[in-house]
Write an enzyme that holds these catalytic residues in place. Sequence first.
Site, short mmCIF file in Angstrom:
data_model
loop_
_atom_site.label_atom_id
_atom_site.label_comp_id
_atom_site.label_asym_id
_atom_site.label_seq_id
_atom_site.Cartn_x
_atom_site.Cartn_y
_atom_site.Cartn_z
N ASN A 1 21.16 17.81 68.37
CA ASN A 1 21.98 17.68 67.16
C ASN A 1 21.44 18.51 65.99
O ASN A 1 22.22 19.01 65.18
CB ASN A 1 22.09 16.20 66.76
N ARG B 1 32.57 18.78 69.97
CA ARG B 1 33.08 18.49 68.62
C ARG B 1 32.27 19.19 67.53
O ARG B 1 32.81 19.53 66.48
CB ARG B 1 33.02 16.98 68.36
N PRO C 1 37.41 10.68 62.98
CA PRO C 1 38.08 11.47 61.95
C PRO C 1 37.16 12.52 61.32
O PRO C 1 35.94 12.41 61.42
CB PRO C 1 38.48 10.42 60.90
N ASP D 1 38.13 13.55 58.07
CA ASP D 1 38.69 13.56 56.71
C ASP D 1 37.64 13.87 55.65
O ASP D 1 37.92 14.55 54.66
CB ASP D 1 39.39 12.21 56.44
N LEU D 2 36.42 13.37 55.86
CA LEU D 2 35.39 13.58 54.83
C LEU D 2 35.01 15.06 54.72
O LEU D 2 34.73 15.57 53.64
CB LEU D 2 34.15 12.73 55.12
N ARG E 1 25.30 18.51 78.98
CA ARG E 1 25.60 18.90 77.59
C ARG E 1 24.40 18.66 76.69
O ARG E 1 24.21 19.39 75.71
CB ARG E 1 26.77 18.06 77.04
C1 UD1 Z 1 26.68 12.87 64.62
C2 UD1 Z 1 26.00 13.15 65.93
C3 UD1 Z 1 26.32 12.04 66.93
C4 UD1 Z 1 25.98 10.67 66.35
C5 UD1 Z 1 26.64 10.49 64.99
C6 UD1 Z 1 26.21 9.21 64.28
C7 UD1 Z 1 25.93 15.57 66.06
C8 UD1 Z 1 26.42 16.80 66.75
N1 UD1 Z 1 26.49 14.41 66.47
O1 UD1 Z 1 28.09 12.90 64.86
O2 UD1 Z 1 25.55 12.29 68.11
O3 UD1 Z 1 26.45 9.67 67.22
O4 UD1 Z 1 26.27 11.60 64.12
O5 UD1 Z 1 24.84 9.18 64.12
O6 UD1 Z 1 25.06 15.63 65.24
N2 UD1 Z 1 33.56 9.41 59.84
C9 UD1 Z 1 34.73 9.34 59.14
N3 UD1 Z 1 35.25 10.49 58.59
C10 UD1 Z 1 34.64 11.69 58.73
C11 UD1 Z 1 33.44 11.76 59.45
C12 UD1 Z 1 32.92 10.60 60.00
O7 UD1 Z 1 35.32 8.26 58.99
O8 UD1 Z 1 35.17 12.69 58.22
C13 UD1 Z 1 32.96 8.18 60.41
C14 UD1 Z 1 32.86 8.22 61.95
O9 UD1 Z 1 34.06 7.81 62.56
C15 UD1 Z 1 31.70 7.30 62.20
C16 UD1 Z 1 30.80 7.51 60.99
O10 UD1 Z 1 31.61 8.12 60.00
O11 UD1 Z 1 32.13 5.96 62.20
C17 UD1 Z 1 29.61 8.39 61.25
O12 UD1 Z 1 30.02 9.59 61.88
P1 UD1 Z 1 29.26 10.95 61.64
O13 UD1 Z 1 27.92 10.68 61.08
O14 UD1 Z 1 30.14 11.90 60.93
O15 UD1 Z 1 29.10 11.48 63.14
P2 UD1 Z 1 29.09 12.98 63.62
O16 UD1 Z 1 28.51 13.85 62.58
O17 UD1 Z 1 30.42 13.32 64.19
#
Ligand code: UD1
Length: 420
Positions: free
Chosen positions: A23, A92, A122, A124-125, A396
């Site tokens: 990551n 992703r 999502p 969105d953020l 992966r």
């Molecule tokens: C990253 C990690 C993943 C890990 C996750 C949480 C990488 C490549 N992946 O994923 O392995 O499981 O952190 O530690 O680093 N959310 C929203 N809106 C957004 C973005 C996120 O609602 O725009 C929510 C997600 O649905 C989730 C939470 O925020 O419930 C945390 O997600 P996020 O920290 O963004 O995960 P990733 O960065 O996708």
Amino acid sequence: MDKFIIEGGRRLVGAVRISGSKNAALAIIPSVLLAPGVFRLRNTPNIRDIWTMSRLLGAMGAHCELNGSELFVDSNGVNSFEAPYEHVKKMRASINVLGPLVARFGRAKVSLPGGCAFGPRPIDLHLKGLEKLGAEIGIENGYIIANAQRLRGARIHFDISSVGATENILSAAVLADGVTTITNAAIEPEVSALAKMLVKMGAKISGIGTATLEIEGVKELHAVEEENLPDRIEAATFLIAAAITQGKIVLENVNPYHLTAVIAKMEEAGCEFDVTGPNISMELNQPPKPIDATTAPYPGFPTDVQAQWVALMLTAQGSCRATDTIYPTRFHHVPELLRLGAHIEVADNTAIIHGGRPLSGASVMSSDLRASASLILAALAAQGRSEILRVYHLDRGYENIEKKLEQLGASIQRVKTEDF
Ligand code: UD1
């Protein structure tokens, strides 16, 4: 298509070297788009997600080569600003190119990542943050289209702590005009790794490692050499592999500090640790105690270790709960674990694990990266032979997992199969 054949019931003993963090690498590699030049990223894991990221950057005109664990990237030739669906659907984290592209080139076309095996995810953020920085964002034919003359600093508060959104906005803000403040920023070590690399490249960032990041935009950045972090999730997976077989392990090349929450839980379960510099020794000589775990953003218990924890608790004498507050439906490992003889109920965002029942080998199917790790762990503890299908999920994110497990005494074999 490959599968693993595992003969369970062997105690794992020995030392294993932990690879570079998947990551963190996926966060720092896209920042090569922020400056022309030659980058060298040491301690890069040789895994499929890195190949995907390299191909994606290659399609944009960068030249990437992975020699051993050093990734070489020449970003001088970048001339395309598109991340096509064929790459994003595989991984992703391809979305991480969005911020750097808009910041440096003023435009980007990035496929929407869609859902994933453990529920809706999502972005969105990410998009709201970029809009705050002055980008115009549209969605067309499944793609995010982003344009900006030049980004300008802004105050951005995230409602939820998001690793990916923090990384994307941070990488965009470094080239914006003026000052950006990100509050409720994610404080995962991978975010700090990115921030430190950006600073090395000439960015001005304060508050690294805290939930408030202040970024003063600069006109340009330059290429650097950087050392990637050790993979804390791979490390946790190997600790649990040893514990689930009541074994003894030494992990080399780790940052024990990043594993604080996992070590604390394993200690509660009865595991004994000795931490010396970048090495962690762990031993467990009896079944673990049943211990509840609830996932939370860093420094809490990682969602990426929840599935492995569920597997470990199958060998505990008694019942406990694993709750996932980050991804409430991330329990695809459970129906497959049941095939190995597990007794688990899922209610809302919680798995109730009734440990202590004998596990016996079976054919099981991987559905995502960490669910697959959980199946391997349970198969190591089960009596008899298991087949783990669809191991491309594991490829992966885990470098040479079968070789590392074999080195510890596991019986695990990769075979080609027609099964899907
Ligand atoms: C990253 C990690 C993943 C890990 C996750 C949480 C990488 C490549 N992946 O994923 O392995 O499981 O952190 O530690 O680093 N959310 C929203 N809106 C957004 C973005 C996120 O609602 O725009 C929510 C997600 O649905 C989730 C939470 O925020 O419930 C945390 O997600 P996020 O920290 O963004 O995960 P990733 O960065 O996708």
